[in-house]
Design a protein around this motif. Sequence first.
Motif, mmCIF file in Angstrom:
data_model
loop_
_atom_site.group_PDB
_atom_site.id
_atom_site.type_symbol
_atom_site.label_atom_id
_atom_site.label_comp_id
_atom_site.label_asym_id
_atom_site.label_seq_id
_atom_site.Cartn_x
_atom_site.Cartn_y
_atom_site.Cartn_z
ATOM 1 N N GLU A 17 0.930 -1.139 0.087
ATOM 2 C CA GLU A 17 -0.133 0.104 0.099
ATOM 3 C C GLU A 17 0.970 1.127 0.106
ATOM 4 O OE1 GLU A 17 -3.069 0.909 2.928
ATOM 5 O OE2 GLU A 17 -4.073 -0.875 2.119
ATOM 6 N N ARG A 21 -2.593 5.768 -1.560
ATOM 7 C CA ARG A 21 -2.156 4.397 -0.762
ATOM 8 C C ARG A 21 -2.648 3.386 -2.060
ATOM 9 N NH1 ARG A 21 -5.415 4.584 4.857
ATOM 10 N NH2 ARG A 21 -4.072 6.313 5.702
ATOM 11 N N GLU A 79 -3.984 0.849 -2.618
ATOM 12 C CA GLU A 79 -4.930 0.125 -2.308
ATOM 13 C C GLU A 79 -5.007 -1.199 -3.322
ATOM 14 O OE1 GLU A 79 -6.948 0.270 0.431
ATOM 15 O OE2 GLU A 79 -6.964 2.476 0.875
ATOM 16 N N ARG A 132 -12.789 4.614 -2.158
ATOM 17 C CA ARG A 132 -11.866 4.078 -2.130
ATOM 18 C C ARG A 132 -10.977 4.240 -3.200
ATOM 19 N NH1 ARG A 132 -9.820 0.881 1.681
ATOM 20 N NH2 ARG A 132 -11.750 0.738 2.740
HETATM 21 MG MG MG Z 1 -7.056 1.271 4.656
#
Ligand code: MG
Length: 583
Positions: free
Chosen positions: A92, A140, A142, A151
């Motif tokens: 990440e 990040r 992800e 997200r």
């Molecule tokens: Mg997280």
Amino acid sequence: MKASQFLVSTLKEAPQDAEIVSHQLMIRSGMIKKLGAGIYSYMPMGLRVIRKVEAIIRQEMERAGAIELTMPLVQPAELWQETGRFEKMGPELLRIRDRHERDFVIQPTSEEVVTDIARQEIKSYKQLPKNFYQIQTKFRDERRPRFGLMRGREFIMKDAYSFDASPEKARESYATMASAYRRIFDRFGLQYRAVAADSGAIGGDLSEEFQVIAATGEDAIVFCAQSDYAANMEKAQALAPRHARAQATRPLAREATPSQTTCEEVAALLGVPLQQTVKSLIWVHEQSGESGAPAPEFFMVLLRGDHELNEVKLAKVPHFAQGQLRLAHAKEIEGLFGCGPGFLGPVGRPQGMHLLVDRDAALMSDWVCGANEAGFHLSGVNWERDLALPLPEEVYDLRNVVSGDLSPCGQGTLSIERGIEVGHIFYLGTKYSKAMNATFLDVNGKPQAMEMGCYGIGVTRLPAAAIEQNHDDKGMIWPESIAPFVLVICPIGMDRSEEVRVQAHALYEQAVELGWDVMLDDRGERPGVMFADWELIGVPHRLVVSDRSLKSGVAEYQHRRDPQATELPLGEVISFLSGKIQH
Ligand code: MG
Ligand code: ATP
């Protein structure tokens, strides 16, 4: 703002990859534009919402005594090596190299940098407490970026970090942030719950998540309607059952279950309730891979067949304080038991294999479990008679709570709903300050590690959460405090009617004068197109001025939630709106 100067860019259809309504509506309304997986441009319409979210956060953070700074997006690896996170954080963390082959990271948060600043700036207890915050881009990488801004990989977060002279003072800073967060989320006009969250290795009860209630939320949140008890699923405690273990009534029997490998299948075949079955999961506890580390240990975790393991609770078993936990692979299970994972049970398990038993499973009698032999299960299994009673150090709360469980508050039962985590506040203790040697001199002139807390808000996740909670089949319905525009004026036939043009502009000018965030739709679009656009965009208040309405000396007002328009005498429009518009 006039629509002719702005970018109103709406779409009839949402793209294929937009699975949830907020993602669809944000794309369709032109708020965001995708550039890559989890990477979006905030378009003018979307940025207006984001800026309002930021403004509310800023006001409340400053009111709570936090001070703003901005830390770099690109951060040298050395700082991240000091805390070990450069190595420890998984993929990440986006790591990059410059032209001199030096390592850097793109900030996913900024504990290291802020602690570095604090150790340079703060020398004495007299300078404490301090709370630094920034509203900044985060990255990040992800595993599954999805749902648009919900997200993302690149997103905006408000992150604040408090520094205090003692745990008691840190508790006060935490409490100040907890109440600032309540003010912030109240001002967003959303339905939310602050829930107790797991505070990891640090322990204590100083971690809360702020969850916007929405059916599409990724998180299960647990609450008691009879009290203010609320926790996330990871944290919510399953009370120890109050009943005593019943007497054994059935003999131990070996049952053929040729292809039944799940508790559901076995229960159906044997005609017993699922609650009468026990599932056995094999977990492996390993120390770090250095040579000389102890061999991996295998644990059999027992739960009632209808219950689910809570991995956070499992990881808290004192024995696992160090090292890593993972599920055993099928091959390891074959090697140990001589059968597959669908036929395991505690009776006659390999010698030396430790048990960990959920509190409910520990009180069962006459249960069904695997026979450690492919194609067979045991029925009528009983503690004490068929296997040793579990020792106290083998029994823990290991399961997820279920709806209807007794609440730990003692006042009712638990319910479960879905939520979207938009904020998280956390007491960190001295985890970072000790690792980075961030000390101050206390009253006695002795160096002490600073006590820290960290406090995040998902600035770009918040609008997505707001939409999940507030929309209908026509589009979004913004709470006024974060709407891209508070009021839209739609003149009909402005090109044909001077009167309409003059009146619409007069109303617009007055609204601007009053400081309202008003949009005048002067694009010359047909009424149907105008209405559909602004309903999709979700502007809370709408005024329509047309030749027809002006003939009767009125404008038509409609709130985005009203089923019908109301006629207002032209002279009263502004005073009427003044009573409605709060921001
Ligand atoms: Mg997280
Ligand atoms: P999650 O469980 O959703 O991954 P997290 O625990 O990793 O969140 P924190 O590190 O506490 O999140 O970050 C603070 C806040 O930042 C979260 O409460 C959330 O609102 C927001 N956030 C975290 N990850 C993302 C993301 N990938 N996209 C958008 N917002 C995010």
